[in-house]
Write an enzyme that holds these catalytic residues in place. Sequence first.
Site, short mmCIF file in Angstrom:
data_model
loop_
_atom_site.label_atom_id
_atom_site.label_comp_id
_atom_site.label_asym_id
_atom_site.label_seq_id
_atom_site.Cartn_x
_atom_site.Cartn_y
_atom_site.Cartn_z
N HIS A 191 -12.31 -3.35 2.83
CA HIS A 191 -10.87 -3.36 3.06
C HIS A 191 -10.51 -3.01 4.50
O HIS A 191 -10.06 -3.88 5.25
CB HIS A 191 -10.20 -2.38 2.08
CG HIS A 191 -8.72 -2.47 2.03
ND1 HIS A 191 -7.98 -2.21 0.90
CD2 HIS A 191 -7.80 -2.79 2.98
CE1 HIS A 191 -6.69 -2.37 1.15
NE2 HIS A 191 -6.56 -2.71 2.41
N HIS A 225 -2.69 2.32 8.65
CA HIS A 225 -3.73 1.57 7.93
C HIS A 225 -4.00 0.28 8.69
O HIS A 225 -3.08 -0.49 8.95
CB HIS A 225 -3.26 1.27 6.51
CG HIS A 225 -4.13 0.30 5.77
ND1 HIS A 225 -5.51 0.35 5.79
CD2 HIS A 225 -3.82 -0.77 4.98
CE1 HIS A 225 -6.00 -0.63 5.04
NE2 HIS A 225 -4.99 -1.33 4.55
N TYR A 230 -20.51 12.30 19.35
CA TYR A 230 -19.74 13.51 19.04
C TYR A 230 -18.28 13.22 18.73
O TYR A 230 -17.60 14.00 18.05
CB TYR A 230 -19.85 14.53 20.17
CG TYR A 230 -19.08 14.21 21.43
CD1 TYR A 230 -17.76 14.63 21.58
CD2 TYR A 230 -19.66 13.50 22.48
CE1 TYR A 230 -17.03 14.34 22.73
CE2 TYR A 230 -18.96 13.21 23.63
CZ TYR A 230 -17.65 13.63 23.76
OH TYR A 230 -16.94 13.35 24.88
N GLU A 253 0.81 -1.22 0.00
CA GLU A 253 0.00 0.00 0.00
C GLU A 253 0.85 1.27 0.00
O GLU A 253 0.37 2.35 0.38
CB GLU A 253 -0.93 0.01 1.22
CG GLU A 253 -1.87 -1.18 1.32
CD GLU A 253 -2.92 -1.21 0.22
OE1 GLU A 253 -2.88 -0.35 -0.69
OE2 GLU A 253 -3.79 -2.09 0.27
N TYR A 286 -9.77 22.89 22.17
CA TYR A 286 -9.15 21.95 23.09
C TYR A 286 -7.86 21.35 22.54
O TYR A 286 -7.23 20.53 23.18
CB TYR A 286 -10.11 20.78 23.41
CG TYR A 286 -11.26 21.16 24.30
CD1 TYR A 286 -11.09 21.98 25.39
CD2 TYR A 286 -12.54 20.65 24.04
CE1 TYR A 286 -12.17 22.32 26.20
CE2 TYR A 286 -13.61 20.98 24.85
CZ TYR A 286 -13.43 21.80 25.93
OH TYR A 286 -14.48 22.13 26.73
N HIS A 301 -6.92 -3.14 9.57
CA HIS A 301 -8.05 -3.96 9.15
C HIS A 301 -8.92 -4.26 10.38
O HIS A 301 -9.36 -5.40 10.57
CB HIS A 301 -7.56 -5.26 8.52
CG HIS A 301 -6.90 -5.07 7.20
ND1 HIS A 301 -6.45 -6.14 6.44
CD2 HIS A 301 -6.60 -3.97 6.47
CE1 HIS A 301 -5.89 -5.69 5.32
NE2 HIS A 301 -5.97 -4.37 5.32
#
Length: 231
Positions: free
Chosen positions: A167, A104, A125, A85, A220, A106
């Site tokens: 994915h 990344h 939120y 990737e 914040y 899974h």
Amino acid sequence: MTGASPLRPDEAALREAIVHTAREMERLGINQGTSGNVSARCADGLLITPSGVPATALHEDAIVWLPLDVAADAPVLSERKPSSEWRMHRDILRARPELNAVVHTHSVAATAMAIHSRDIPAHHYMVAVAGGNSIRCAPYATFGSQALSDYAVAALQERYACLLAHHGVIAASATLSRALWIANEVEVLAKQYLLASQLGTPPLLSDDEMAEVLEKFRNYGMRGTSGNGAH
């Protein structure tokens, strides 16, 4: 060009941090085996986890350096195998100069939603940690392809996380620790949504309510480089 990066004072620490992040992904249960990958900006390139190496076997010397302008036929890609990737990591870091780290995963719940090509909507939120009033799901494309990278970059516009259809998850931030935290938070939010859905369609916060949260997060320091909580 070799797989080693130009000499840089903090490179050893950055390689160590990438290994730590990959192992933390497995410890947190948001990744497993050889799936997922991690990268961090380094000089005029990026450091990225190698292809096919599980986190438990990963070591600092295995991390691969690539220039940010690396092309698909570059010799460096055959000298040391980066994650399949690498295009996503390269393109996200090129498109977003304010970001320095990409994670990344899974993770199971978030991937379950991605299998249905579902965004994570504003049921809570904390969805705002991804930078907006939803966590988008990018369209499906074959793993490692340029098409997948293009879809990911688009889904990440004005966002710090997105799902990838059929994915997994992409999270990005100014630091590895924050990118990891965002990736884990996406999984928590997906679990919440799936559990709430068992009682019916979850009610959502309005765009105005989410805009207020996003403004509070800015105050914040939620868009900054440190701090892993909203309060």
